[in-house]
Write a protein that holds these residues in place. Structure first.
Motif, PDB file in Angstrom:
ATOM      1  N   TYR A   1       0.826  -1.200   0.000  1.00  0.00           N
ATOM      2  CA  TYR A   1       0.000   0.000   0.000  1.00  0.00           C
ATOM      3  C   TYR A   1       0.864   1.256   0.000  1.00  0.00           C
ATOM      4  O   TYR A   1       0.535   2.249  -0.658  1.00  0.00           O
ATOM      5  N   LEU A   2       1.961   1.222   0.751  1.00  0.00           N
ATOM      6  CA  LEU A   2       2.804   2.407   0.872  1.00  0.00           C
ATOM      7  C   LEU A   2       3.554   2.703  -0.416  1.00  0.00           C
ATOM      8  O   LEU A   2       3.677   3.859  -0.820  1.00  0.00           O
ATOM      9  N   VAL A   3       4.049   1.649  -1.082  1.00  0.00           N
ATOM     10  CA  VAL A   3       4.885   1.899  -2.269  1.00  0.00           C
ATOM     11  C   VAL A   3       4.093   1.905  -3.570  1.00  0.00           C
ATOM     12  O   VAL A   3       4.575   2.422  -4.579  1.00  0.00           O
ATOM     13  N   MET A   4       2.860   1.373  -3.558  1.00  0.00           N
ATOM     14  CA  MET A   4       2.090   1.323  -4.794  1.00  0.00           C
ATOM     15  C   MET A   4       0.929   2.314  -4.821  1.00  0.00           C
ATOM     16  O   MET A   4       0.640   2.916  -5.851  1.00  0.00           O
ATOM     17  N   GLY A   5       0.262   2.491  -3.683  1.00  0.00           N
ATOM     18  CA  GLY A   5      -0.911   3.351  -3.659  1.00  0.00           C
ATOM     19  C   GLY A   5      -0.550   4.796  -3.968  1.00  0.00           C
ATOM     20  O   GLY A   5       0.427   5.331  -3.457  1.00  0.00           O
TER      21      GLY A   5
ATOM     22  N   PRO B   1       6.729 -10.874 -22.481  1.00  0.00           N
ATOM     23  CA  PRO B   1       6.303 -10.585 -23.865  1.00  0.00           C
ATOM     24  C   PRO B   1       6.591  -9.165 -24.337  1.00  0.00           C
ATOM     25  O   PRO B   1       7.084  -8.990 -25.466  1.00  0.00           O
ATOM     26  N   PRO B   2       6.337  -8.122 -23.525  1.00  0.00           N
ATOM     27  CA  PRO B   2       6.688  -6.774 -24.003  1.00  0.00           C
ATOM     28  C   PRO B   2       8.187  -6.589 -24.222  1.00  0.00           C
ATOM     29  O   PRO B   2       8.597  -5.809 -25.092  1.00  0.00           O
ATOM     30  N   LEU B   3       9.001  -7.289 -23.445  1.00  0.00           N
ATOM     31  CA  LEU B   3      10.444  -7.201 -23.648  1.00  0.00           C
ATOM     32  C   LEU B   3      10.848  -7.857 -24.959  1.00  0.00           C
ATOM     33  O   LEU B   3      11.770  -7.399 -25.650  1.00  0.00           O
ATOM     34  N   VAL B   4      10.142  -8.924 -25.318  1.00  0.00           N
ATOM     35  CA  VAL B   4      10.453  -9.658 -26.548  1.00  0.00           C
ATOM     36  C   VAL B   4       9.990  -8.892 -27.778  1.00  0.00           C
ATOM     37  O   VAL B   4      10.710  -8.796 -28.783  1.00  0.00           O
ATOM     38  N   ASN B   5       8.761  -8.311 -27.713  1.00  0.00           N
ATOM     39  CA  ASN B   5       8.236  -7.632 -28.910  1.00  0.00           C
ATOM     40  C   ASN B   5       8.680  -6.176 -29.028  1.00  0.00           C
ATOM     41  O   ASN B   5       8.319  -5.481 -29.976  1.00  0.00           O
ATOM     42  N   GLY B   6       9.429  -5.705 -28.026  1.00  0.00           N
ATOM     43  CA  GLY B   6       9.991  -4.362 -28.124  1.00  0.00           C
ATOM     44  C   GLY B   6       9.150  -3.254 -27.533  1.00  0.00           C
ATOM     45  O   GLY B   6       9.594  -2.098 -27.461  1.00  0.00           O
ATOM     46  N   SER B   7       7.935  -3.559 -27.087  1.00  0.00           N
ATOM     47  CA  SER B   7       7.089  -2.512 -26.495  1.00  0.00           C
ATOM     48  C   SER B   7       7.531  -2.158 -25.075  1.00  0.00           C
ATOM     49  O   SER B   7       7.195  -1.106 -24.545  1.00  0.00           O
ATOM     50  N   ILE B   8       8.275  -3.052 -24.433  1.00  0.00           N
ATOM     51  CA  ILE B   8       8.932  -2.885 -23.133  1.00  0.00           C
ATOM     52  C   ILE B   8       7.952  -2.822 -21.958  1.00  0.00           C
ATOM     53  O   ILE B   8       8.058  -3.584 -21.006  1.00  0.00           O
ATOM     54  N   ILE B   9       7.004  -1.913 -22.008  1.00  0.00           N
ATOM     55  CA  ILE B   9       6.155  -1.638 -20.844  1.00  0.00           C
ATOM     56  C   ILE B   9       4.815  -2.359 -20.971  1.00  0.00           C
ATOM     57  O   ILE B   9       4.042  -2.086 -21.901  1.00  0.00           O
ATOM     58  N   PRO B  10       4.495  -3.278 -20.038  1.00  0.00           N
ATOM     59  CA  PRO B  10       3.202  -3.961 -20.077  1.00  0.00           C
ATOM     60  C   PRO B  10       2.052  -2.980 -19.867  1.00  0.00           C
ATOM     61  O   PRO B  10       2.199  -1.958 -19.187  1.00  0.00           O
ATOM     62  N   GLY B  11       0.893  -3.304 -20.417  1.00  0.00           N
ATOM     63  CA  GLY B  11      -0.276  -2.459 -20.246  1.00  0.00           C
ATOM     64  C   GLY B  11      -0.684  -2.320 -18.796  1.00  0.00           C
ATOM     65  O   GLY B  11      -1.283  -1.310 -18.400  1.00  0.00           O
ATOM     66  N   GLN B  12      -0.346  -3.327 -17.971  1.00  0.00           N
ATOM     67  CA  GLN B  12      -0.726  -3.305 -16.551  1.00  0.00           C
ATOM     68  C   GLN B  12      -0.022  -2.206 -15.763  1.00  0.00           C
ATOM     69  O   GLN B  12      -0.420  -1.896 -14.638  1.00  0.00           O
ATOM     70  N   VAL B  13       1.016  -1.592 -16.347  1.00  0.00           N
ATOM     71  CA  VAL B  13       1.700  -0.501 -15.648  1.00  0.00           C
ATOM     72  C   VAL B  13       0.770   0.707 -15.517  1.00  0.00           C
ATOM     73  O   VAL B  13       0.818   1.454 -14.543  1.00  0.00           O
ATOM     74  N   GLU B  14      -0.104   0.894 -16.523  1.00  0.00           N
ATOM     75  CA  GLU B  14      -1.058   1.995 -16.547  1.00  0.00           C
ATOM     76  C   GLU B  14      -0.356   3.333 -16.293  1.00  0.00           C
ATOM     77  O   GLU B  14       0.598   3.665 -16.963  1.00  0.00           O
ATOM     78  N   HIS B  15      -0.798   4.114 -15.278  1.00  0.00           N
ATOM     79  CA  HIS B  15      -0.151   5.404 -15.010  1.00  0.00           C
ATOM     80  C   HIS B  15       0.783   5.342 -13.798  1.00  0.00           C
ATOM     81  O   HIS B  15       1.192   6.366 -13.264  1.00  0.00           O
ATOM     82  N   TYR B  16       1.119   4.112 -13.378  1.00  0.00           N
ATOM     83  CA  TYR B  16       2.037   3.938 -12.250  1.00  0.00           C
ATOM     84  C   TYR B  16       3.480   3.959 -12.749  1.00  0.00           C
ATOM     85  O   TYR B  16       3.747   3.979 -13.944  1.00  0.00           O
ATOM     86  N   THR B  17       4.420   3.936 -11.818  1.00  0.00           N
ATOM     87  CA  THR B  17       5.832   4.021 -12.204  1.00  0.00           C
ATOM     88  C   THR B  17       6.403   2.688 -12.663  1.00  0.00           C
ATOM     89  O   THR B  17       7.277   2.641 -13.517  1.00  0.00           O
ATOM     90  N   THR B  18       5.905   1.596 -12.087  1.00  0.00           N
ATOM     91  CA  THR B  18       6.431   0.273 -12.423  1.00  0.00           C
ATOM     92  C   THR B  18       5.450  -0.792 -11.937  1.00  0.00           C
ATOM     93  O   THR B  18       4.393  -0.476 -11.388  1.00  0.00           O
ATOM     94  N   LEU B  19       5.790  -2.061 -12.134  1.00  0.00           N
ATOM     95  CA  LEU B  19       4.961  -3.174 -11.664  1.00  0.00           C
ATOM     96  C   LEU B  19       5.403  -3.547 -10.247  1.00  0.00           C
ATOM     97  O   LEU B  19       6.248  -4.418 -10.049  1.00  0.00           O
ATOM     98  N   ILE B  20       4.813  -2.890  -9.246  1.00  0.00           N
ATOM     99  CA  ILE B  20       5.210  -3.088  -7.854  1.00  0.00           C
ATOM    100  C   ILE B  20       4.920  -4.514  -7.384  1.00  0.00           C
ATOM    101  O   ILE B  20       5.787  -5.189  -6.810  1.00  0.00           O
ATOM    102  N   VAL B  21       3.706  -4.986  -7.618  1.00  0.00           N
ATOM    103  CA  VAL B  21       3.308  -6.313  -7.139  1.00  0.00           C
ATOM    104  C   VAL B  21       4.191  -7.392  -7.752  1.00  0.00           C
ATOM    105  O   VAL B  21       4.754  -8.243  -7.046  1.00  0.00           O
TER     106      VAL B  21
END
Length: 292
Positions: free
Chosen positions: A111-115, A181-201
């Motif tokens: 909660y502290l690092v993701m919220g 998959p995003p690393l393989v296809n070159g898009s790098i950032i998964p859609g789940q990142v949304e407007h956050y800084t990174t994939l915390i979970v």
């Protein structure tokens, strides 16, 4: 004892503040409602727009609310029960206390690092600190020199340890399907990142919690003394966490999100975790007045 008093005080603070934080997340619905924003990556994200999670995305905020229900109606009662049980001298109560505190520690770390920053920030800070020190003191109270003797010879060591290893690998593969998959296809950032800084979970799971599950299971099979401490504690933590994750998956489904195969995998892992916790507790022999 001074030690027992400090854990009681810390746990009491956790109980009060967790009720406050969870209640505000569950019952507070003020603010205008959902709206769209453009992220720094040029993508459009729908923001939840209500309550303490009003700046979280519409995909993530309902998950936090669902976990709030579990914390309020499962986590807090278990913390109260385990504290009372442990204070009466029960080794099982102390294992339950350690595992429940582990759930609160991980929950408020996330909660502290993701919220997104909200009115509960200082509450999360205090909860993280109090749970860390209560958890650490509880772990340090165990005597590792004879802890293995507290488990009966009929304890299904291989099954219990094997499930922890399997759990870490299965969840790890599920998260890698998001990251790789995003690393393989070159898009790098998964859609789940949304407007956050990174994939915390995914990051904390892959870097910390899943390796701990793997190592705990492997060393439990090899009957290492420290794992007789970590494994029961981890299963209590995992059982509560899987109940919370199941609630989160259901909340995602209610908002029209794709929840297959998570809606099958997570409840199954939850049921096995609870079953293993019961097996472990059935095979623990209580010492006399160890906690006094």
């Amino acid at each position: 004892m001074k030690y027992r008093k400090s854990i009681t005080i810390l746990s009491s603070i956790i109980i009060i503040l967790a009720v406050v934080a969870a209640s505000m997340s569950v019952f507070s619905t003020g603010s205008p409602g959902p709206y769209d924003i453009e992220t720094v990556r040029g993508e459009t994200v729908t923001v939840y727009g209500k309550g303490p999670y009003k700046h979280m995305s519409e995909d993530v905020a309902p998950q936090g609310i669902a976990q709030g229900y579990i914390t309020l109606f499962v986590g807090v009662p278990l913390l109260i029960l385990s504290l009372v049980w442990a204070r009466r001298g029960s080794l099982k109560g102390r294992f339950l206390l350690a595992g429940t505190l582990g759930y609160f520690l991980v929950t408020y770390l996330f909660y502290l690092v993701m919220g997104m920053y909200n009115v509960l920030f200082l509450v999360y800070v205090i909860l993280l600190g109090t749970t860390f020190f209560a958890f650490a003191q509880t772990l340090l109270s165990f005597d590792l020199t004879n802890i293995a003797e507290r488990f009966s010879e009929s304890t299904p060591i291989k099954f219990i340890g094997g499930f922890l290893v399997f759990n870490s690998m299965a969840i790890g593969l599920m998260w890698l399907q998001v990251v790789v998959p995003p690393l393989v296809n070159g898009s790098i950032i998964p859609g789940q990142v949304e407007h956050y800084t990174t994939l915390i979970v995914q990051g904390l799971d892959l870097g910390l919690l899943l390796p701990l599950s793997f190592v705990s299971g492997l060393l439990f099979i090899r009957r290492k003394p420290f794992e007789y401490l970590l494994t029961p504690m981890y299963f209590i933590f995992l059982s509560i966490l899987m109940v919370a994750l199941t609630a989160k998956v259901i909340a995602m489904g209610m908002f029209g999100q794709h929840i297959v195969p998570a809606i099958v995998i997570i409840p199954f892992f939850g049921m096995v975790s609870i079953f293993c916790s019961v097996l472990i507790f059935k095979n623990i022999r209580e010492p006399a007045h160890e906690y006094a």
